[in-house]
Write a protein that holds these residues in place. Sequence first.
Motif, PDB file in Angstrom:
ATOM      1  N   LYS A   1       0.825  -1.213   0.000  1.00  0.00           N
ATOM      2  CA  LYS A   1       0.000   0.000   0.000  1.00  0.00           C
ATOM      3  C   LYS A   1       0.857   1.261   0.000  1.00  0.00           C
ATOM      4  N   ARG A   2       2.131   1.127  -0.200  1.00  0.00           N
ATOM      5  CA  ARG A   2       3.038   2.264  -0.053  1.00  0.00           C
ATOM      6  C   ARG A   2       2.625   3.476  -0.888  1.00  0.00           C
ATOM      7  N   ASP A   3       2.090   3.238  -2.078  1.00  0.00           N
ATOM      8  CA  ASP A   3       1.725   4.352  -2.952  1.00  0.00           C
ATOM      9  C   ASP A   3       0.243   4.697  -2.917  1.00  0.00           C
ATOM     10  N   ALA A   4      -0.489   4.047  -2.010  1.00  0.00           N
ATOM     11  CA  ALA A   4      -1.922   4.341  -1.905  1.00  0.00           C
ATOM     12  C   ALA A   4      -2.118   5.627  -1.106  1.00  0.00           C
ATOM     13  N   PHE A   5      -3.244   6.300  -1.376  1.00  0.00           N
ATOM     14  CA  PHE A   5      -3.622   7.436  -0.538  1.00  0.00           C
ATOM     15  C   PHE A   5      -4.485   6.921   0.612  1.00  0.00           C
ATOM     16  N   PRO A   6      -4.492   7.635   1.734  1.00  0.00           N
ATOM     17  CA  PRO A   6      -5.237   7.161   2.907  1.00  0.00           C
ATOM     18  C   PRO A   6      -6.684   6.776   2.603  1.00  0.00           C
ATOM     19  N   PHE A   7      -7.366   7.539   1.727  1.00  0.00           N
ATOM     20  CA  PHE A   7      -8.787   7.232   1.502  1.00  0.00           C
ATOM     21  C   PHE A   7      -8.997   5.863   0.870  1.00  0.00           C
ATOM     22  N   GLU A   8      -7.923   5.293   0.331  1.00  0.00           N
ATOM     23  CA  GLU A   8      -8.049   3.980  -0.304  1.00  0.00           C
ATOM     24  C   GLU A   8      -7.887   2.834   0.700  1.00  0.00           C
ATOM     25  N   LEU A   9      -7.617   3.163   1.974  1.00  0.00           N
ATOM     26  CA  LEU A   9      -7.365   2.134   2.974  1.00  0.00           C
ATOM     27  C   LEU A   9      -8.567   1.955   3.899  1.00  0.00           C
TER      28      LEU A   9
END
Lengths: 266, 219
Positions: free
Chosen positions: A152-160
């Motif tokens: 998830k390193r390149d994910a933005f918080p809203f995607e978690l």
Amino acid sequence: MSPTESPSRASVRGSGPLLEVRGLAKSFGDREVLRSIDFTLHAGKVLVLIGPSGSGKTTVLRSLNGLEQPEAGTISVAGGEVAIDFAGPVSAAKRLALRDRSAMVFQHYNLFPHLTVLQNVTEGPIVVQKRARADAEAEAMALLERVGLVDKRDAFPFELSGGQQQRVGIVRAVALRPQLLLFDEPTSSLDPELVGEVLTVMKELAEEGWTMVVVTHELVFAREVADEVLFLDGGVIVERGAPERLFTAPTQERTKQFLNRLLFPF
Amino acid sequence: MDWELFWASLWPIVRGGLIGTIPLSIASFAIGLVIALLVALARISGIRVLSGIARFYVSVIRGTPLLVQLFVIFYWLPSLGLLIDPWPSAVIAFSLNVGGYAAEVIRAAILSVPKGQWEAGHTIGMSRTTALRRIILPQAARVSVPPLSNTFISLVKDTSLASLILVTELFREAQKIAAFSQEFVMIYMEAALVYWVFSLVLSTAQSRIEKRLDRYVAH
């Protein structure tokens, strides 16, 4: 990433207490939220604060991070390396010094929405602590690996999910290599099935020897992980003790009532 | 309809836009944004004198016509011994105007960022200034792009007022052609058409920027 790897922290171990809080007091308007809070915490120990909402436990925690300014009392970290007396004005430099020693994990995560997971974790080390980007990123990746979020390193918080966001929140705090990890009801915003993944990470940190102050309603966690539990109500510490004792044989009526309400809500 | 005149005057009008309207708008908007940021920060600084001055400035700008502001700058500066050309006068007036309006947009955008973001910045050791720069303003920027785009598109059209202090720009070129040809309706409609095309281009640019800044928000 155990806390003993950092020399500044290791030097404190075995000597005096890491954290000493004396006579902390604060009011919001007419309402006294804290009255004469005293406690001591040794390096590598876990202190859990419990109590009903409005009891002042979150205010104590936030004071340790300079997010709340008490009106009286002292906080001393690492044998007085950082010492703040709230009776007088507190300089911005002292507040920054206090924050340098501690890092907070928030109830609502408070991740930076405009930064990716990796950037959330490295922002402090790179921008504030001026560490080399490559080192900071390598350490961040190692920490993310440990909490199972490397992909998830390149994910933005809203995607978690909430649980994932809070694990990033914990990694962000740990990456600062603070002497003191502060948790403000870290699982209270989570769906019940996501609580476990966050508590597991916290338990591992405790086992590694991180010094932690945790505000929580998770009694099972407190019982298993805490070295000492403080029960606060009405801005004072009503009762304190080892978790086995406090949870099984509370001496104060208010403690009994509170524990009963948590264990048997209806 | 005199199509020959229409086509003959198209380039002079467009050219007026390219050498007058667009640079005037861009310069004024850029300077205006800097003023606006400073005014917004002054208003939320908590320092009473600063926020009082900022509030007064915003009140004057929003409470008086842009045309009057333009004339005051144009006629007042020379009386102070500052002999400046119409073009810089116009830039000063439009910048001050944008500064007043955009300050409120930026202030609202900064205040719309949750308090927890300041605290998260503080907990990782940031000073107020660093937290503002690294955490708060980037998030405020996203919120303020749509209203600021409106400010900019309004500005592009408002620069036509500069024709009244004889700045060479789109509308002034149209005026000259209209006066010469006496084809007022057609030439002014042509000017309107060119403004409209400029605005369409800007609206497209706006939605592109919004899309880029929205990439970290759930839809």
